[in-house]
Scaffold this motif. Structure first.
Motif, PDB file in Angstrom:
ATOM      1  N   ASP A 188       0.850  -1.186   0.000  1.00 45.38           N
ATOM      2  CA  ASP A 188       0.000   0.000   0.000  1.00 45.38           C
ATOM      3  C   ASP A 188       0.894   1.248   0.000  1.00 45.38           C
ATOM      4  O   ASP A 188       1.496   1.583   1.010  1.00 45.38           O
ATOM      5  CB  ASP A 188      -0.874  -0.051   1.255  1.00 45.38           C
ATOM      6  N   SER A 190       0.345   4.273   0.020  1.00 48.97           N
ATOM      7  CA  SER A 190       0.004   5.409   0.888  1.00 48.97           C
ATOM      8  C   SER A 190       0.776   5.320   2.212  1.00 48.97           C
ATOM      9  O   SER A 190       0.929   6.312   2.911  1.00 48.97           O
ATOM     10  CB  SER A 190      -1.507   5.467   1.137  1.00 48.97           C
ATOM     11  N   LEU A 191       1.305   4.123   2.514  1.00 48.19           N
ATOM     12  CA  LEU A 191       2.133   3.995   3.720  1.00 48.19           C
ATOM     13  C   LEU A 191       3.401   4.841   3.593  1.00 48.19           C
ATOM     14  O   LEU A 191       3.900   5.371   4.583  1.00 48.19           O
ATOM     15  CB  LEU A 191       2.527   2.540   3.953  1.00 48.19           C
ATOM     16  N   GLU A 193       3.581   7.659   1.975  1.00 48.53           N
ATOM     17  CA  GLU A 193       3.170   9.047   2.223  1.00 48.53           C
ATOM     18  C   GLU A 193       2.977   9.272   3.718  1.00 48.53           C
ATOM     19  O   GLU A 193       3.350  10.317   4.246  1.00 48.53           O
ATOM     20  CB  GLU A 193       1.874   9.351   1.474  1.00 48.53           C
ATOM     21  N   ALA A 194       2.384   8.259   4.380  1.00 46.27           N
ATOM     22  CA  ALA A 194       2.190   8.381   5.829  1.00 46.27           C
ATOM     23  C   ALA A 194       3.551   8.559   6.504  1.00 46.27           C
ATOM     24  O   ALA A 194       3.711   9.415   7.382  1.00 46.27           O
ATOM     25  CB  ALA A 194       1.467   7.159   6.367  1.00 46.27           C
ATOM     26  N   ALA A 195       4.535   7.780   6.078  1.00 46.94           N
ATOM     27  CA  ALA A 195       5.866   7.868   6.680  1.00 46.94           C
ATOM     28  C   ALA A 195       6.476   9.250   6.448  1.00 46.94           C
ATOM     29  O   ALA A 195       7.048   9.856   7.359  1.00 46.94           O
ATOM     30  CB  ALA A 195       6.770   6.780   6.103  1.00 46.94           C
ATOM     31  N   VAL A 209       9.715   1.555   6.112  1.00 51.37           N
ATOM     32  CA  VAL A 209       8.353   1.102   5.841  1.00 51.37           C
ATOM     33  C   VAL A 209       8.275   0.121   4.659  1.00 51.37           C
ATOM     34  O   VAL A 209       7.697  -0.948   4.779  1.00 51.37           O
ATOM     35  CB  VAL A 209       7.414   2.301   5.602  1.00 51.37           C
ATOM     36  N   PRO A 212      10.586  -3.478   5.305  1.00 58.67           N
ATOM     37  CA  PRO A 212      10.016  -4.431   6.266  1.00 58.67           C
ATOM     38  C   PRO A 212       8.721  -5.068   5.767  1.00 58.67           C
ATOM     39  O   PRO A 212       8.432  -6.213   6.078  1.00 58.67           O
ATOM     40  CB  PRO A 212       9.730  -3.575   7.506  1.00 58.67           C
ATOM     41  N   ASN A 213       7.960  -4.337   4.970  1.00 58.33           N
ATOM     42  CA  ASN A 213       6.680  -4.873   4.535  1.00 58.33           C
ATOM     43  C   ASN A 213       6.768  -5.776   3.306  1.00 58.33           C
ATOM     44  O   ASN A 213       5.795  -6.431   2.962  1.00 58.33           O
ATOM     45  CB  ASN A 213       5.694  -3.732   4.276  1.00 58.33           C
ATOM     46  N   ARG A 303      -4.626  -7.316   2.465  1.00 56.82           N
ATOM     47  CA  ARG A 303      -4.865  -6.339   3.508  1.00 56.82           C
ATOM     48  C   ARG A 303      -6.369  -6.081   3.549  1.00 56.82           C
ATOM     49  O   ARG A 303      -7.024  -6.088   2.531  1.00 56.82           O
ATOM     50  CB  ARG A 303      -4.171  -5.040   3.108  1.00 56.82           C
ATOM     51  N   ALA A 304      -6.850  -5.898   4.748  1.00 51.42           N
ATOM     52  CA  ALA A 304      -8.271  -5.560   4.843  1.00 51.42           C
ATOM     53  C   ALA A 304      -8.507  -4.212   4.175  1.00 51.42           C
ATOM     54  O   ALA A 304      -7.664  -3.329   4.264  1.00 51.42           O
ATOM     55  CB  ALA A 304      -8.679  -5.485   6.308  1.00 51.42           C
TER      56      ALA A 304
ATOM     57  N   PHE B  81       2.166  16.487  -0.438  1.00 49.12           N
ATOM     58  CA  PHE B  81       2.284  15.318  -1.312  1.00 49.12           C
ATOM     59  C   PHE B  81       2.164  15.709  -2.780  1.00 49.12           C
ATOM     60  O   PHE B  81       2.644  15.006  -3.651  1.00 49.12           O
ATOM     61  CB  PHE B  81       1.208  14.279  -0.984  1.00 49.12           C
ATOM     62  N   PHE B 110      -5.109   9.600   7.330  1.00 50.18           N
ATOM     63  CA  PHE B 110      -5.431   9.162   5.978  1.00 50.18           C
ATOM     64  C   PHE B 110      -6.766   8.440   5.920  1.00 50.18           C
ATOM     65  O   PHE B 110      -7.224   7.864   6.903  1.00 50.18           O
ATOM     66  CB  PHE B 110      -4.335   8.235   5.450  1.00 50.18           C
ATOM     67  N   ALA B 114      -3.723   4.139   6.772  1.00 54.12           N
ATOM     68  CA  ALA B 114      -2.297   3.957   6.448  1.00 54.12           C
ATOM     69  C   ALA B 114      -1.463   3.624   7.682  1.00 54.12           C
ATOM     70  O   ALA B 114      -0.370   4.145   7.872  1.00 54.12           O
ATOM     71  CB  ALA B 114      -1.743   5.191   5.730  1.00 54.12           C
ATOM     72  N   PHE B 116       1.073   1.298   9.753  1.00 57.42           N
ATOM     73  CA  PHE B 116       2.143   0.427   9.279  1.00 57.42           C
ATOM     74  C   PHE B 116       1.848  -1.002   9.724  1.00 57.42           C
ATOM     75  O   PHE B 116       1.864  -1.287  10.930  1.00 57.42           O
ATOM     76  CB  PHE B 116       3.485   0.904   9.821  1.00 57.42           C
ATOM     77  N   HIS B 118       3.524  -3.636   9.762  1.00 60.63           N
ATOM     78  CA  HIS B 118       4.589  -4.412  10.393  1.00 60.63           C
ATOM     79  C   HIS B 118       4.895  -3.937  11.808  1.00 60.63           C
ATOM     80  O   HIS B 118       5.763  -4.497  12.467  1.00 60.63           O
ATOM     81  CB  HIS B 118       5.854  -4.371   9.538  1.00 60.63           C
ATOM     82  N   PHE B 127       6.159   6.018  16.045  1.00 57.90           N
ATOM     83  CA  PHE B 127       6.960   6.182  14.827  1.00 57.90           C
ATOM     84  C   PHE B 127       7.621   7.561  14.676  1.00 57.90           C
ATOM     85  O   PHE B 127       8.832   7.645  14.486  1.00 57.90           O
ATOM     86  CB  PHE B 127       6.090   5.853  13.614  1.00 57.90           C
TER      87      PHE B 127
END
Lengths: 305, 395
Positions: A188, A190-191, A193-195, A209, A212-213, A303-304, B81, B110, B114, B116, B118, B127
């Motif tokens: 995903d 968008s993860l 962008e979240a980071a 991110v 690891p995924n 992923r859900a 973004f 989001f 979003a 993580f 893991h 984080f």
């Protein structure tokens, strides 16, 4: 495991359902037994027998083959093989990662996937010869360098470890790209962008991110490259030199020229052992991945929504 | 600030504990966000055209509009973004356009959370602190505070996949707040939740906003959400801002037909202005006849205009209401084409003799309300006050 669960649940009920799972697995089971397990057992057996006078084996127990492994030549070839395989694996992953990432984010995925697969349409040996045509003394690359005036005489690219590594990386790159692409494709984005939003730099987001995924994909790619490379035979034979002699070549030589079958079998056993060890190590790493700990995700990478 | 105090029997109050989070109620923090002439296109599609707005410090500000109206694009530009093709975005007067997302004092919740996958809930929230190499003890106490704020203390060691939608949403909020941003951006944060939970989370978000006091910019396509929590709303469509105002202003005096139709249900009739007497305007509506509307700035007689009246402002009776002394009431007759029962109210589609269809919403009766039940095909009388309708210029 799944069919077992089905049986135990249904056997209690009145309308008991017969479980045909093992029968379905039959053809594959027979195939693997005849063409994989049986030959492997023959090799195991041969490795513990004495050398026949004109090739073949003498059917009596002997540890001679394993004893003769304890020499500096075998050790050097083993280290060589391990070194080349590891370097090849690392290079292939380093090239495949950005490649798979780009493919997964592209909107021309099918085309790019085709480009990765197309080389398989050409025979493996022909592709190695193509590399000889590129890297050879009268090859394409040297012709280019000579014409550009960069070198005065042809450079010896072939018949060394570098050439072997290059061709091995080339050969097994698709095997690294495909599993990486398929895991990154499910990632995903968008993860990332979240980071970034939470304070990561571009690089930080990749390391903290993305990697690891997609661990499962990386592990698969490592195995897909390392295992065949460790047993490589044709590539070092055709583009390698004395220094890039690998275990696969050793086996072939003992089998055909020296005609020491027990020794060839013993070396094969070493190759099998090392690759199995690698497999075990990688599976342990995968087991430590957080996904595997989580029951809700054990069904797969989905992923859900 | 608009307050929404939850009935405590139903909604657990947000714990009033940590002194480290937020401060006194109503103490305005955060930043002013100013957007000036922002435009953005994706290929041939224009997502935003010349959008300007000023969002005040500490405001709960909603960007409301249908999907594709550009609200999310605007949010992504504020977050960093996406870069606008033109225009300026500044926080407290300083442009942020040259800053990457990780250097803006802005955090985002989001739409899909979003989280993580893991990392545990704790590590997800931690984080941003881990990035800053915050000492472990500080991380533990800060994350503890924020997990308490969103009532998730007991779920700290779970993985995101083990959480329900509402819990994931709270983790996302805690994670976005722990950096103490001056602006929190929320991108349709409730859209993945079911209706009941959405209402609950909305109230919680509002309570968190009151507690933290920073600027919230909330993107939604749900007018109900926007109306119930926002201090101000910007209604957008097709990349443009149509109206900016308080929920009351947006609902009661929409600037355009689109806003009127998008925010709640509405009846709209086109006609010609017949006469003007002070603020009382008589409009000749095709089919319906003469309709009275009060308008502070009446249009000139002869001009085209639309009469707009909300369905709940129309009274529906089976007998003609007693002739009132008031002269500002509009009366129409019709028959019920379709009653739609929805629990606390019923919506009637009433067909006027001319064929024009009107929507009427009637709250269900309590003991003081008499009269027979109105059913399908009943002949009914509709009435509304000229004060409850308004005029829109010809579009």
């Amino acid at each position: 495991m799944a069919p077992m669960a089905v049986r135990s649940r249904t056997s209690r009920g009145p309308g008991r359902v017969r479980n045909y799972g093992p029968a379905y697995a039959g053809p594959a089971g027979i195939w693997l037994t005849v063409f994989f397990v049986a030959p492997l057992l023959v090799i195991v057996a041969y490795s513990f027998m004495a050398k026949g006078l004109y090739g073949g084996v003498e059917p009596r127990f002997s540890l001679e083959a394993y004893r003769s492994l304890a020499n500096s030549v075998f050790l050097r070839v083993s280290m060589n093989t391990l070194g080349i395989s590891l370097v090849t694996t690392v290079l292939a992953i380093l090239i495949a990662l950005p490649c798979g990432y780009y493919m997964a984010r592209s909107n021309r995925k099918t085309l790019l996937l085709m480009l990765v697969i197309i080389p398989f349409w050409t025979n493996f040996l022909i592709r190695i010869y193509a590399w000889i045509a590129i890297l050879g003394n009268n090859g394409f690359l040297n012709a280019l360098l000579l014409r550009a005036g960069i070198v005065a005489a042809p450079v010896q690219f072939l018949y060394n470890q570098v050439a072997v590594t290059i061709v091995l990386v080339y050969t097994y790159l698709p095997y690294a790209i495909l599993p990486l692409y398929s895991t990154i494709e499910k990632f995903d984005f968008s993860l990332l962008e979240a980071a970034r939003d939470l304070g990561c730099t571009r690089r930080g987001a990749i390391f903290r991110v993305l990697l690891p995924n997609i661990r499962a994909g990386i592990i698969t790619a490592v195995l897909f490259v390392f295992i065949p490379t460790f047993g490589a035979y044709a590539v070092p034979l055709l583009v390698g030199g004395k220094e890039s002699y690998m275990l696969g070549n050793f086996v072939a030589e003992e089998l055909t020229r020296t005609r020491n079958w027990p020794l060839a079998s013993a070396i094969s056993m070493v190759i099998t052992l090392v690759t199995t060890l690698g497999l075990w190590l990688m599976f342990r790493l995968q087991g430590k991945a957080p996904q595997a700990k989580d029951p809700a995700r054990s069904g797969g990478e989905r992923r859900a929504p | 600030m608009l307050h929404f105090s939850p009935p405590f029997a139903i909604i657990p109050p947000v714990p009033s504990r940590p002194a480290t989070i937020g401060g006194k109620r109503n103490e305005l923090k955060g930043s002013d966000v100013s957007i000036e002439g922002v435009s953005k296109s994706f290929g041939t599609f224009t997502a935003l055209r010349d959008v300007s707005m000023v969002i005040r410090k500490g405001e709960f500000y909603s960007l409301l509009g249908p999907s594709g109206c550009g609200k999310t694009t605007l949010l992504r530009i504020i977050a960093g973004f996406d870069d606008p093709d033109g225009g300026e975005v500044s926080l407290d007067g300083t442009s942020v356009l040259n800053l990457p997302p990780n250097e803006r004092h802005v955090n985002t919740v989001f739409q899909n959370y979003a989280l993580f996958p893991h990392l545990t809930v704790f590590e997800n929230v931690a984080f941003p602190l881990r990035l800053k190499k915050t000492p472990n003890a500080t991380v533990r106490s800060r994350v503890g505070d924020y997990l308490e704020l969103v009532q998730l203390s007991s779920h700290a060691e779970k993985m995101p996949a083990q959480l329900s939608g509402g819990q994931k949403q709270r983790v996302a909020v805690a994670r976005a707040l722990i950096n103490e941003p001056s602006v929190l951006l929320l991108d349709e944060p409730l859209s993945a939740l079911d209706a009941k939970l959405r209402q609950h989370m909305l109230i919680e978000l509002d309570a968190i906003h009151d507690k933290i006091g920073i600027t919230f910019i909330y993107v939604t396509h749900d007018q109900q959400e926007a109306l119930s929590v926002s201090d101000r709303i910007a209604v957008m469509n097709a990349g443009q801002v149509l109206q900016i105002g308080t929920p009351h202003e947006i609902y009661e005096s929409p600037a355009t037909g689109f806003v009127a139709a998008f925010i709640g249900e509405t009846n709209m009739f086109e006609g010609t202005v017949e006469s003007v007497e002070g603020t009382m305007v008589a409009v000749d509506v095709t089919g319906l006849g003469r309709i009275l509307v009060t308008e502070d700035e009446p249009p000139a007689p002869g001009s085209k205009a639309s009469v707009v009246v909300r369905p709940e402002k129309i009274r529906i009776d089976t007998e003609r209401p007693a002739p009132a002394k008031r002269t500002d009431i509009n009366f129409l007759e019709g028959s019920v084409d379709e009653p739609i029962y929805s629990g606390s109210s019923t919506k009637y589609y009433v067909r006027h003799q001319s064929g024009t269809m009107l929507k009427v919403i009637k709250q269900h009766a309590n003991w003081s309300d008499e009269g027979p039940e109105i059913e399908w095909k009943d002949k009914v009388y509709l009435s509304w006050s000229a004060d409850d309708a308004y005029l829109l210029g010809a579009s």
